[in-house]
Design an enzyme around this catalytic site. Structure first.
Site, PDB file in Angstrom:
ATOM      1  CG  ASP A  28      -2.083   0.958   1.084  1.00 24.71           C
ATOM      2  OD1 ASP A  28      -2.370   1.391  -0.048  1.00 24.71           O
ATOM      3  OD2 ASP A  28      -2.691   1.281   2.115  1.00 24.71           O
ATOM      4  CG  ASN A  76      -7.979  -1.939  -5.137  1.00 24.40           C
ATOM      5  OD1 ASN A  76      -7.096  -2.766  -4.971  1.00 24.40           O
ATOM      6  ND2 ASN A  76      -8.201  -0.973  -4.248  1.00 24.40           N
TER       7      ASN A  76
HETATM    8  C1  IPE Z   1      -5.434  -2.756  -0.265  1.00 25.36           C
HETATM    9  O1  IPE Z   1      -5.070  -1.422  -0.381  1.00 25.36           O
HETATM   10  C2  IPE Z   1      -5.433  -3.423  -1.607  1.00 25.36           C
HETATM   11  C3  IPE Z   1      -4.125  -3.547  -2.249  1.00 25.36           C
HETATM   12  C4  IPE Z   1      -2.982  -3.221  -1.748  1.00 25.36           C
HETATM   13  C5  IPE Z   1      -4.161  -4.153  -3.551  1.00 25.36           C
HETATM   14  P1  IPE Z   1      -6.187  -0.274  -0.511  1.00 25.36           P
HETATM   15  O2  IPE Z   1      -5.455   0.993  -0.638  1.00 25.36           O
HETATM   16  O3  IPE Z   1      -7.151  -0.632  -1.558  1.00 25.36           O
HETATM   17  O4  IPE Z   1      -6.934  -0.394   0.908  1.00 25.36           O
HETATM   18  P2  IPE Z   1      -7.781   0.670   1.717  1.00 25.36           P
HETATM   19  O5  IPE Z   1      -8.744   1.261   0.753  1.00 25.36           O
HETATM   20  O6  IPE Z   1      -6.831   1.683   2.251  1.00 25.36           O
HETATM   21  O7  IPE Z   1      -8.424  -0.115   2.812  1.00 25.36           O
HETATM   22  C1  IPE Z   2      -1.623   0.221  -3.357  1.00 24.10           C
HETATM   23  O1  IPE Z   2      -1.342   1.584  -3.371  1.00 24.10           O
HETATM   24  C2  IPE Z   2      -1.784  -0.346  -4.749  1.00 24.10           C
HETATM   25  C3  IPE Z   2      -3.150  -0.795  -5.069  1.00 24.10           C
HETATM   26  C4  IPE Z   2      -4.191  -0.747  -4.275  1.00 24.10           C
HETATM   27  C5  IPE Z   2      -3.350  -1.309  -6.409  1.00 24.10           C
HETATM   28  P1  IPE Z   2      -2.514   2.631  -3.382  1.00 24.10           P
HETATM   29  O2  IPE Z   2      -2.876   2.936  -4.780  1.00 24.10           O
HETATM   30  O3  IPE Z   2      -3.642   2.168  -2.524  1.00 24.10           O
HETATM   31  O4  IPE Z   2      -1.801   3.894  -2.726  1.00 24.10           O
HETATM   32  P2  IPE Z   2      -2.445   4.892  -1.693  1.00 24.10           P
HETATM   33  O5  IPE Z   2      -2.960   4.085  -0.549  1.00 24.10           O
HETATM   34  O6  IPE Z   2      -3.545   5.609  -2.412  1.00 24.10           O
HETATM   35  O7  IPE Z   2      -1.317   5.789  -1.301  1.00 24.10           O
HETATM   36 MG    MG Z   3      -4.090   2.405  -0.571  1.00 25.75          MG
END
Ligand code: IPE
Ligand code: IPE
Ligand code: MG
Length: 248
Positions: A28, A76
């Site tokens: 993340d 997502n």
């Molecule tokens: C979890 O991260 C999913 C992945 C890393 C693929 P998110 O960024 O989607 O999770 P939330 O929304 O902060 O819970």
């Molecule tokens: C995790 O990074 C990757 C996926 C969920 C695909 P994020 O895209 O959630 O990054 P933040 O949480 O917005 O910084």
């Molecule tokens: Mg995220």
């Protein structure tokens, strides 16, 4: 010499015999990483691929036999269309580019999640990579794509209910073993350690059943910055834990 080379071998303050056998990672913070540089979010995803490649290699170098990463959750899909499309294309491009290397490095890749709704061309790359690496033995690398823990549990329930309804199984046949054989992760050990980058204290629908006794390590470091030094810290923290499994 770069840090990567310094940490080519297992650091001496880690006990090889007490390493986690399976590590799960919620990668993340890609978006925040990019935002901090004043760049579009997708650049963070692109950089995240390099982080993942080195982590996978590091697991191999240090003797950790299984790595499972969360690449795309069922939630997502709710992101802007351009970001979703970028990710799907990125997954496909990286798979195509890295397949040869994975074969050479003896990596067995598998995808878990509801793969049937992914773009067809991505599904084809996924099928090809799983098939081409199925006999590889050095490391079990699992990528959770369109994965949701609740959805995984529901599909297992439905499959088992169907077998009961058709008389193939009796309710009393439903043991933990039978249950697990219906999960996407059938055949994999439960994760010993869950790492989540970027500071969020939640599991976001990842491996709900499998995580029952995982040690949880959360770091403020954003995923594109998670290097071997950070991984070392996570493993040190893990080795400092006492895993009681409910006992005293
Ligand atoms: C979890 O991260 C999913 C992945 C890393 C693929 P998110 O960024 O989607 O999770 P939330 O929304 O902060 O819970
Ligand atoms: C995790 O990074 C990757 C996926 C969920 C695909 P994020 O895209 O959630 O990054 P933040 O949480 O917005 O910084
Ligand atoms: Mg995220």
């Amino acid at each position: 010499m770069t840090v990567k080379h310094i940490l080519k071998e297992l650091p001496v303050d880690l006990d090889y015999h007490r390493l986690p056998r399976h590590i799960a990672v919620i990668m993340d913070g890609n978006g925040r990483w990019a935002k901090r540089q004043g760049k579009p979010r997708v650049l963070g995803h692109q950089r995240g691929v390099d982080t993942l490649k080195d982590l996978l290699r590091c697991c191999k170098d240090w003797g950790i036999p299984a790595l499972t990463v969360y690449a795309f959750s069922t939630e997502n899909w709710g992101r802007p269309l351009e970001e979703v499309e970028f990710l799907m294309t990125l997954f496909e491009r990286v798979l195509r580019r890295e397949l040869k290397e994975m074969c050479k490095e003896n990596i067995k890749i598998r995808f878990v999640g509801n793969l049937e709704v992914l773009p067809l061309s991505l599904q084809q790359e996924i099928a090809r990579s799983m098939d081409d690496t199925k006999d590889n033995r050095d490391i079990d690398f699992t990528v959770a794509t369109n994965y949701g823990g609740r959805q995984e549990i529901l599909q297992a329930c439905r499959a088992i209910a169907q077998k009961v309804a058709s008389g193939l199984l009796k309710p009393e046949d439903i043991t933990e073993e039978l249950w697990e054989s219906h999960l996407y992760t059938a055949g994999l050990n439960h994760p010993d350690l869950l790492i989540r980058t970027s500071g969020e204290m939640r599991i976001s629908n990842f491996l709900l059943w499998q995580m029952a006794y995982a040690e949880i390590y959360v770091t403020e470091t954003l995923w594109p910055d998670f290097d071997r030094i950070e991984f070392h810290k996570a493993l040190l923290a893990y080795q400092g834990r006492e895993r009681r499994f409910g006992k005293v």
